[in-house]
Design a protein around this motif. Structure first.
Motif, PDB file in Angstrom:
ATOM      1  N   LEU A   1      -2.697 -10.884  47.534  1.00 54.81           N
ATOM      2  CA  LEU A   1      -1.954 -11.900  46.771  1.00 54.81           C
ATOM      3  C   LEU A   1      -2.902 -12.861  46.069  1.00 54.81           C
ATOM      4  CD1 LEU A   1       0.950 -12.705  49.261  1.00 54.81           C
ATOM      5  CD2 LEU A   1       1.058 -11.334  47.177  1.00 54.81           C
ATOM      6  N   ILE A   2      -4.001 -13.210  46.731  1.00 52.08           N
ATOM      7  CA  ILE A   2      -4.990 -14.075  46.076  1.00 52.08           C
ATOM      8  C   ILE A   2      -5.608 -13.353  44.894  1.00 52.08           C
ATOM      9  CG2 ILE A   2      -7.161 -15.322  46.377  1.00 52.08           C
ATOM     10  CD1 ILE A   2      -6.439 -15.606  49.342  1.00 52.08           C
ATOM     11  N   ARG A   3      -5.917 -12.080  45.066  1.00 59.95           N
ATOM     12  CA  ARG A   3      -6.519 -11.305  43.984  1.00 59.95           C
ATOM     13  C   ARG A   3      -5.577 -11.178  42.794  1.00 59.95           C
ATOM     14  NH1 ARG A   3     -10.876 -11.081  42.563  1.00 59.95           N
ATOM     15  NH2 ARG A   3     -11.981  -9.847  44.119  1.00 59.95           N
ATOM     16  N   LEU A   4      -4.292 -10.976  43.043  1.00 59.25           N
ATOM     17  CA  LEU A   4      -3.341 -10.813  41.948  1.00 59.25           C
ATOM     18  C   LEU A   4      -3.084 -12.117  41.212  1.00 59.25           C
ATOM     19  CD1 LEU A   4      -0.749  -8.404  43.586  1.00 59.25           C
ATOM     20  CD2 LEU A   4      -2.623  -7.844  42.049  1.00 59.25           C
ATOM     21  N   GLY A   5      -3.182 -13.256  41.906  1.00 56.36           N
ATOM     22  CA  GLY A   5      -3.113 -14.565  41.258  1.00 56.36           C
ATOM     23  C   GLY A   5      -1.894 -14.761  40.389  1.00 56.36           C
ATOM     24  N   THR A   6      -2.115 -14.827  39.078  1.00 55.80           N
ATOM     25  CA  THR A   6      -1.076 -15.170  38.118  1.00 55.80           C
ATOM     26  C   THR A   6       0.094 -14.196  38.148  1.00 55.80           C
ATOM     27  OG1 THR A   6      -2.715 -16.173  36.681  1.00 55.80           O
ATOM     28  CG2 THR A   6      -0.641 -15.579  35.665  1.00 55.80           C
ATOM     29  N   LEU A   7      -0.161 -12.944  38.448  1.00 55.66           N
ATOM     30  CA  LEU A   7       0.917 -11.960  38.441  1.00 55.66           C
ATOM     31  C   LEU A   7       2.026 -12.318  39.424  1.00 55.66           C
ATOM     32  CD1 LEU A   7      -1.094  -8.606  38.258  1.00 55.66           C
ATOM     33  CD2 LEU A   7       0.175  -9.732  36.427  1.00 55.66           C
ATOM     34  N   VAL A   8       1.686 -13.085  40.469  1.00 57.55           N
ATOM     35  CA  VAL A   8       2.670 -13.506  41.469  1.00 57.55           C
ATOM     36  C   VAL A   8       2.975 -14.991  41.358  1.00 57.55           C
ATOM     37  CG1 VAL A   8       3.116 -13.715  43.948  1.00 57.55           C
ATOM     38  CG2 VAL A   8       2.020 -11.657  43.049  1.00 57.55           C
TER      39      VAL A   8
ATOM     40  N   GLY B   1       0.054  -2.115  30.286  1.00 52.39           N
ATOM     41  CA  GLY B   1      -0.785  -1.054  29.754  1.00 52.39           C
ATOM     42  C   GLY B   1      -2.127  -0.871  30.423  1.00 52.39           C
ATOM     43  N   THR B   2      -2.317  -1.380  31.616  1.00 55.06           N
ATOM     44  CA  THR B   2      -3.592  -1.233  32.301  1.00 55.06           C
ATOM     45  C   THR B   2      -3.411  -1.375  33.806  1.00 55.06           C
ATOM     46  OG1 THR B   2      -5.860  -2.085  32.485  1.00 55.06           O
ATOM     47  CG2 THR B   2      -4.119  -3.689  32.066  1.00 55.06           C
ATOM     48  N   PHE B   3      -4.319  -0.731  34.545  1.00 52.13           N
ATOM     49  CA  PHE B   3      -4.398  -0.921  35.986  1.00 52.13           C
ATOM     50  C   PHE B   3      -5.510  -1.891  36.372  1.00 52.13           C
ATOM     51  CE2 PHE B   3      -2.432   3.448  36.462  1.00 52.13           C
ATOM     52  CZ  PHE B   3      -1.249   2.975  37.004  1.00 52.13           C
ATOM     53  N   GLU B   4      -6.360  -2.248  35.409  1.00 52.60           N
ATOM     54  CA  GLU B   4      -7.465  -3.150  35.706  1.00 52.60           C
ATOM     55  C   GLU B   4      -6.923  -4.548  35.992  1.00 52.60           C
ATOM     56  OE1 GLU B   4     -10.902  -1.888  35.614  1.00 52.60           O
ATOM     57  OE2 GLU B   4      -9.473  -0.259  35.858  1.00 52.60           O
ATOM     58  N   ILE B   5      -7.308  -5.121  37.147  1.00 54.21           N
ATOM     59  CA  ILE B   5      -6.696  -6.377  37.581  1.00 54.21           C
ATOM     60  C   ILE B   5      -7.027  -7.517  36.642  1.00 54.21           C
ATOM     61  CG2 ILE B   5      -6.612  -8.072  39.451  1.00 54.21           C
ATOM     62  CD1 ILE B   5      -7.083  -5.786  41.417  1.00 54.21           C
ATOM     63  N   ASP B   6      -8.288  -7.653  36.242  1.00 57.90           N
ATOM     64  CA  ASP B   6      -8.656  -8.760  35.362  1.00 57.90           C
ATOM     65  C   ASP B   6      -7.981  -8.628  34.009  1.00 57.90           C
ATOM     66  OD1 ASP B   6     -10.174  -6.493  34.802  1.00 57.90           O
ATOM     67  OD2 ASP B   6     -11.857  -7.657  34.021  1.00 57.90           O
ATOM     68  N   GLN B   7      -7.877  -7.408  33.482  1.00 53.55           N
ATOM     69  CA  GLN B   7      -7.214  -7.211  32.195  1.00 53.55           C
ATOM     70  C   GLN B   7      -5.713  -7.421  32.296  1.00 53.55           C
ATOM     71  OE1 GLN B   7      -8.369  -3.327  30.811  1.00 53.55           O
ATOM     72  NE2 GLN B   7     -10.526  -3.886  30.550  1.00 53.55           N
ATOM     73  N   ALA B   8      -5.117  -7.014  33.407  1.00 52.77           N
ATOM     74  CA  ALA B   8      -3.679  -7.212  33.585  1.00 52.77           C
ATOM     75  C   ALA B   8      -3.339  -8.695  33.674  1.00 52.77           C
ATOM     76  CB  ALA B   8      -3.212  -6.489  34.849  1.00 52.77           C
TER      77      ALA B   8
ATOM     78  N   ALA C   1      -1.051 -10.770  31.114  1.00 55.24           N
ATOM     79  CA  ALA C   1       0.120 -11.509  31.586  1.00 55.24           C
ATOM     80  C   ALA C   1       0.075 -12.953  31.121  1.00 55.24           C
ATOM     81  CB  ALA C   1       0.196 -11.439  33.109  1.00 55.24           C
ATOM     82  N   ARG C   2      -1.118 -13.548  31.108  1.00 55.88           N
ATOM     83  CA  ARG C   2      -1.239 -14.934  30.662  1.00 55.88           C
ATOM     84  C   ARG C   2      -0.920 -15.069  29.175  1.00 55.88           C
ATOM     85  NH1 ARG C   2      -6.198 -16.366  34.163  1.00 55.88           N
ATOM     86  NH2 ARG C   2      -5.222 -17.510  35.866  1.00 55.88           N
ATOM     87  N   ALA C   3      -1.141 -14.007  28.411  1.00 59.23           N
ATOM     88  CA  ALA C   3      -0.888 -14.073  26.969  1.00 59.23           C
ATOM     89  C   ALA C   3       0.600 -13.956  26.644  1.00 59.23           C
ATOM     90  CB  ALA C   3      -1.664 -12.968  26.266  1.00 59.23           C
ATOM     91  N   LEU C   4       1.418 -13.554  27.602  1.00 63.06           N
ATOM     92  CA  LEU C   4       2.856 -13.417  27.348  1.00 63.06           C
ATOM     93  C   LEU C   4       3.525 -14.790  27.292  1.00 63.06           C
ATOM     94  CD1 LEU C   4       3.716 -10.488  29.821  1.00 63.06           C
ATOM     95  CD2 LEU C   4       3.414 -10.345  27.339  1.00 63.06           C
ATOM     96  N   PRO C   5       4.465 -14.989  26.384  1.00 56.41           N
ATOM     97  CA  PRO C   5       5.194 -16.266  26.362  1.00 56.41           C
ATOM     98  C   PRO C   5       6.017 -16.485  27.625  1.00 56.41           C
ATOM     99  CG  PRO C   5       6.179 -14.677  24.845  1.00 56.41           C
ATOM    100  CD  PRO C   5       4.898 -14.079  25.307  1.00 56.41           C
TER     101      PRO C   5
END
Length: 550
Positions: A276-283, A205-212, A216-220
């Protein structure tokens, strides 16, 4: 670790925005200058480009100083797509963004100054200045962006502006073919990146990297769709970083001006690792994405490093070196070692910019080497012994910093590669001279390892602890570089042996991978090449005699 960032003050935001704007303003005088005007008058576009580069570098350094004093922050900016859409012109100031900003501005400043003298007398200099300034502006927007959509659009803008630089010599067919292949590879990467951010929007629900990342971290656990987005991000980075088998354009853009090669190899091609470093957890939390990075990056690093041994041309060897270094950097990202990947980007950018801009001294260096007594060929036993000593030196340096193997197995895989990389230093002229020079060589290798782990701890403090890595991927990395070390040692020990004779044709051709990709690109979208110049037909003696009779 990603945390919610504070809002940046207005003056600090203005300082960040000034960097890309200065590059854009520096391109404006070139818009009103005739394409044939190459004079260096006080009002020439070159003067404005140098002023813009100096001011942009000064602003980036001031922004870095403000970061140190005030800490990281984010500016959401104006809403671009409705109050609830979460699409902002969002900028971010943290260690990653500001280090990359200073790096890009510094390299840009050097390249602008070098280009002025390099292109003296060439036609189309205003066009070159426009493209160079716009490329630098797009890159700085990319590294400052906290919005996925803005980041990808800036990346596309970087590619399009760079394309004009790669085709500066528009009468060279090889330059046009290489730029064409890069153009197609980049468009495939763009489709992957745009598809990935669309999935992130639908899932988080967002394009903001920090919010995304926070969402993502809040997902089980990640859904299959979100994992597919991570894989698409990785594929986009692999294409942008010229990994096998789409690496050929990176080697062949040597037909472009030397400062353009320096800009590409020292800056633009590194952006895949930055993203890839900026996306961090998403990858990092998607095993398939990690495995793809490690496997493709490892294969590219090994093949490119081995191929580089067959090259005579300095610039072509440097190009293969960049391909190998990009593979190693992406492999570090796949192992979760984002701190070392950032360190790698900074070190590689500075080294490669210097290497390309000083490539013109290759003839002088070759003459000096010819006047030097050649060193004796090393035996395989000496090569293997040096590797054992290198492992001991790296282990001692790591323990000196209090780093233990159980903390990060992925770090020890990269440390094993570092130990093998120290072998040329341990077997160099210092050790072959004997005596006290042996101790000097060992001390130098230990200093390199000590600095490596010290910088690792510093960058880890800024970016956070490494993400956990799969032990199978760690074993893959060690196996790949052990194989490369064995092959290099065997070739050095017996340069005219059976193994060298069998490998040389394949490695010299780059395993023929680029030929396959080139044929595919010409089938999908043939390149437009300049018409061949019409040459005068030779006049035969019989024709001359006949015309004389008439």
């Amino acid at each position: 670790m990603e945390t919610m960032l504070a809002e940046l003050p207005t003056l600090r935001v203005a300082l960040l925005c000034a960097v890309p704007l200065l590059f854009v303003f520096a391109a404006v005088p070139a818009l009103t200058t005739s394409a044939s005007d190459s004079r260096d008058s006080p009002d020439s576009p070159w003067r404005w480009s140098r002023v813009g580069a100096v001011l942009a570098l000064s602003a980036s350094l001031a922004s870095l100083a403000w970061l140190i004093a005030g800490g990281p922050g984010v500016w959401r900016g104006p809403v671009l797509a409705g109050t609830d859409a979460g699409v902002h012109f969002s900028l971010r100031s943290d260690v990653l963004a500001n280090v990359m900003l200073v790096l890009v501005c510094f390299i840009g400043w050097v390249i602008v100054g070098y280009s002025h003298s390099y292109l003296g007398g060439q036609r189309g200099q205003p066009r070159y200045i426009r493209s160079l300034m716009l490329t630098l502006a797009a890159v700085t927007v990319l590294v400052l962006s906290n919005n996925l959509l803005l980041l990808v659009l800036a990346w596309i803008g970087t590619s399009l502006a760079l394309h004009a630089l790669l085709t500066f010599f528009d009468q060279r067919p090889q330059a046009l073919i290489a730029a064409h292949k890069k153009f197609l590879a980049s468009r495939v990467a763009d489709v992957c990146m745009l598809s990935a951010i669309a999935i992130v929007w639908s899932q988080l629900g967002t394009f903001e990297i920090d919010q995304a990342i926070a969402a993502a971290r809040a997902l089980p656990e990640y859904s299959g769709t979100l994992q597919a987005a991570a894989v698409l991000f990785v594929i986009g980075a692999l294409f942008k970083c010229a990994q096998l088998p789409v690496h050929g354009w990176l080697i062949q853009v040597m037909e472009a001006p030397t400062p353009v090669s320096a800009l590409l190899h020292a800056g633009v091609v590194n952006l895949g690792g930055f993203v890839l470093i900026r996306l961090g957890t998403l990858v990092a939390d998607v095993p398939h994405a990690q495995a793809l990075l490690v496997v493709v990056g490892g294969i590219t690093a090994v093949v490119a490093a081995a191929t580089m041994m067959t090259r005579i041309s300095i610039k072509v060897a440097l190009a293969w070196s960049t391909c190998a270094q990009m593979g190693f950097m992406l492999m570090q990202c796949g192992l979760g070692l984002y701190d070392l990947a950032l360190l790698h980007i900074v070190a590689h950018s500075l080294y490669k910019a210097h290497a390309f801009l000083t490539a013109g001294t290759a003839v002088e260096q070759n003459r000096l080497q010819q006047m030097t007594t050649p060193l004796p060929t090393l035996s395989g036993f000496a090569w293997f012994t040096s590797a054992i000593v290198g492992v001991g030196i790296v282990a001692a340096a790591a323990l000196a910093w209090g780093i233990h193997p159980a903390e990060a197995p992925a770090l020890w895989a990269v440390s094993a590669v570092l130990a093998l990389a120290l072998v040329p230093l341990l077997t160099g002229p210092l050790l072959r001279a004997g005596g006290v020079w042996v101790l000097a060589g060992v001390a130098g290798a230990f200093a390199v390892a000590l600095a490596y782990f010290g910088l690792h701890l510093l960058f880890r403090h800024w970016l956070g602890a490494p993400a956990p890595a799969n032990m199978g991927l760690v074993a893959w990395v060690i196996g790949c570089f052990a194989l490369l070390f064995i092959v290099q040692g065997a070739v050095r020990a017996r340069p005219h042996g059976a193994l060298s004779r069998k490998l040389y044709p394949w490695l010299f051709a780059g395993l023929y991978l680029d030929e396959v990709f080139t044929r595919l690109t010409f089938r999908v979208w043939p390149a437009r090449l300049p018409p061949k110049p019409v040459t005068a037909q030779p006049i035969l003696h019989e024709q001359v005699r006949t015309s004389g009779a008439l």
